[in-house]
Scaffold this motif. Structure first.
Motif, PDB file in Angstrom:
ATOM      1  N   ILE A  81       0.919  -1.138   0.128  1.00 29.31           N
ATOM      2  CA  ILE A  81      -0.064  -0.030  -0.156  1.00 29.31           C
ATOM      3  C   ILE A  81       0.923   1.167  -0.048  1.00 29.31           C
ATOM      4  O   ILE A  81       0.467   2.271  -0.489  1.00 29.31           O
ATOM      5  CB  ILE A  81      -0.923   0.105   1.342  1.00 29.31           C
ATOM      6  N   VAL A  82       1.974   1.246   0.637  1.00 25.34           N
ATOM      7  CA  VAL A  82       2.833   2.594   0.622  1.00 25.34           C
ATOM      8  C   VAL A  82       3.574   2.798  -0.702  1.00 25.34           C
ATOM      9  O   VAL A  82       4.154   3.762  -0.627  1.00 25.34           O
ATOM     10  CB  VAL A  82       4.055   2.244   1.863  1.00 25.34           C
ATOM     11  N   LEU A  83       3.532   2.100  -1.613  1.00 20.83           N
ATOM     12  CA  LEU A  83       4.083   2.179  -2.857  1.00 20.83           C
ATOM     13  C   LEU A  83       3.607   3.285  -3.496  1.00 20.83           C
ATOM     14  O   LEU A  83       4.108   4.033  -4.682  1.00 20.83           O
ATOM     15  CB  LEU A  83       4.076   1.011  -3.961  1.00 20.83           C
ATOM     16  N   ASP A  84       2.220   3.448  -3.268  1.00 22.53           N
ATOM     17  CA  ASP A  84       1.492   4.797  -3.911  1.00 22.53           C
ATOM     18  C   ASP A  84       1.464   6.226  -3.147  1.00 22.53           C
ATOM     19  O   ASP A  84       1.140   5.915  -1.886  1.00 22.53           O
ATOM     20  CB  ASP A  84      -0.045   4.350  -4.160  1.00 22.53           C
ATOM     21  N   LYS A  96      -2.105   8.053  12.235  1.00 25.20           N
ATOM     22  CA  LYS A  96      -0.816   7.466  12.380  1.00 25.20           C
ATOM     23  C   LYS A  96      -0.247   6.081  11.791  1.00 25.20           C
ATOM     24  O   LYS A  96      -1.156   5.296  11.598  1.00 25.20           O
ATOM     25  CB  LYS A  96      -0.373   7.028  14.001  1.00 25.20           C
ATOM     26  N   VAL A  97       0.704   6.170  10.983  1.00 28.77           N
ATOM     27  CA  VAL A  97       1.366   5.025  10.284  1.00 28.77           C
ATOM     28  C   VAL A  97       2.522   4.510  11.018  1.00 28.77           C
ATOM     29  O   VAL A  97       3.385   4.927  11.337  1.00 28.77           O
ATOM     30  CB  VAL A  97       1.696   5.560   8.764  1.00 28.77           C
ATOM     31  N   VAL A  98       2.200   3.190  11.310  1.00 31.57           N
ATOM     32  CA  VAL A  98       3.221   2.333  12.045  1.00 31.57           C
ATOM     33  C   VAL A  98       3.644   1.104  11.005  1.00 31.57           C
ATOM     34  O   VAL A  98       2.562   0.369  10.847  1.00 31.57           O
ATOM     35  CB  VAL A  98       2.609   1.787  13.391  1.00 31.57           C
ATOM     36  N   CYS A  99       4.854   0.994  11.186  1.00 32.19           N
ATOM     37  CA  CYS A  99       5.302  -0.248  10.029  1.00 32.19           C
ATOM     38  C   CYS A  99       5.628  -1.137  11.163  1.00 32.19           C
ATOM     39  O   CYS A  99       6.489  -1.027  11.910  1.00 32.19           O
ATOM     40  CB  CYS A  99       6.502   0.428   9.357  1.00 32.19           C
ATOM     41  N   LEU A 100       5.203  -2.414  10.763  1.00 36.91           N
ATOM     42  CA  LEU A 100       5.684  -3.537  11.305  1.00 36.91           C
ATOM     43  C   LEU A 100       6.728  -4.137  10.481  1.00 36.91           C
ATOM     44  O   LEU A 100       6.592  -4.386   9.326  1.00 36.91           O
ATOM     45  CB  LEU A 100       4.476  -4.510  11.633  1.00 36.91           C
ATOM     46  N   ALA A 141      10.068   3.376   5.423  1.00 34.69           N
ATOM     47  CA  ALA A 141      10.531   4.247   6.188  1.00 34.69           C
ATOM     48  C   ALA A 141       9.653   5.804   6.210  1.00 34.69           C
ATOM     49  O   ALA A 141      10.067   6.410   7.162  1.00 34.69           O
ATOM     50  CB  ALA A 141      11.933   4.678   5.566  1.00 34.69           C
ATOM     51  N   GLN A 142       8.758   5.783   5.469  1.00 31.67           N
ATOM     52  CA  GLN A 142       7.811   6.831   5.585  1.00 31.67           C
ATOM     53  C   GLN A 142       6.961   6.840   6.854  1.00 31.67           C
ATOM     54  O   GLN A 142       6.319   7.924   7.176  1.00 31.67           O
ATOM     55  CB  GLN A 142       6.965   7.013   4.287  1.00 31.67           C
ATOM     56  N   THR A 146       8.257   2.595  13.686  1.00 28.39           N
ATOM     57  CA  THR A 146       8.474   1.174  13.219  1.00 28.39           C
ATOM     58  C   THR A 146       8.832   0.395  14.527  1.00 28.39           C
ATOM     59  O   THR A 146       9.376   0.682  15.307  1.00 28.39           O
ATOM     60  CB  THR A 146       9.871   1.356  12.354  1.00 28.39           C
ATOM     61  N   VAL A 147       8.231  -0.927  14.383  1.00 30.45           N
ATOM     62  CA  VAL A 147       8.384  -2.010  15.432  1.00 30.45           C
ATOM     63  C   VAL A 147       8.913  -3.209  14.710  1.00 30.45           C
ATOM     64  O   VAL A 147       8.260  -3.569  13.779  1.00 30.45           O
ATOM     65  CB  VAL A 147       7.286  -2.134  16.057  1.00 30.45           C
ATOM     66  N   ASP A 148      10.065  -3.667  15.041  1.00 29.59           N
ATOM     67  CA  ASP A 148      10.555  -5.003  14.535  1.00 29.59           C
ATOM     68  C   ASP A 148       9.867  -5.852  15.310  1.00 29.59           C
ATOM     69  O   ASP A 148      10.159  -6.035  16.700  1.00 29.59           O
ATOM     70  CB  ASP A 148      12.026  -4.957  14.739  1.00 29.59           C
ATOM     71  N   THR A 149       9.088  -6.795  14.504  1.00 25.66           N
ATOM     72  CA  THR A 149       8.450  -7.613  15.224  1.00 25.66           C
ATOM     73  C   THR A 149       9.052  -9.187  15.468  1.00 25.66           C
ATOM     74  O   THR A 149       8.591 -10.161  15.826  1.00 25.66           O
ATOM     75  CB  THR A 149       7.004  -8.056  14.643  1.00 25.66           C
TER      76      THR A 149
END
Length: 168
Positions: A81-84, A96-100, A141-142, A146-149
């Motif tokens: 989804i983040v590619l756009d 808020k955007v949280v990357c796992l 990275a945007q 970020t949380v490393d799971t």
């Protein structure tokens, strides 16, 4: 506050963490891929096979635009989804955007044997994971956080996100 959008590569725990996060916050949870499958009356794998990834991405973008007007929702988003740029803009402007995140080895282990992941239905899934992770890294990275799971339980990831949200 708006919404919380969980992004990241497949197998990083977005759906599982999203369900628990929504429960703890007493918010609603929506898995965007599941919503798309329900609305399209076919699996993501079938959409990819019959109409291609570009068609799926258009459906995904439209679905995100429709649901982003909600409030107090936790959304588990598809890995791409983040590619756009417009998708990222929508998510950031409505929450808020949280990357796992997870290592390639952990992703491979978590996704091994699943047939519903069309991007990994290839001869060498590990190579595909490595390639996609490298390509998508600047997009992920945007995220706001970020949380490393890789070495955490669902509860631990959820707690890390809740702690971060309280600090915001």
């Amino acid at each position: 506050m708006g919404n919380i959008y969980l992004v990241g590569f497949m197998g990083t725990g977005k759906s599982a963490v999203g369900r628990q996060l929504a429960e703890k916050k007493e918010w609603q949870f929506i898995d965007l891929d599941n919503l798309i499958e329900m609305k399209q009356r076919m699996t993501i794998a079938d959409i990819f096979a019959k109409a291609g990834e570009a068609h799926f991405r258009r459906i995904e973008k439209k679905t995100l635009a429709e649901v982003s007007s909600e409030d107090n929702f936790v959304f588990a988003c598809g890995g791409g989804i983040v590619l756009d740029k417009e998708n990222v803009r929508i998510m950031k402007s409505t929450g808020k955007v949280v990357c796992l995140d997870a290592t390639a080895d952990v992703i491979l282990k978590r996704t091994r044997g699943t047939v519903h992941r069309p991007l990994l239905n290839v001869e060498d899934p590990r190579q595909r994971i490595d390639t996609l992770l490298k390509f998508r890294a600047p997009f992920y990275a945007q995220a706001d956080h970020t949380v490393d799971t890789s070495k955490l339980s669902i509860a631990q990831v959820t707690d890390k996100i809740l702690k971060w949200l309280k600090e915001k």
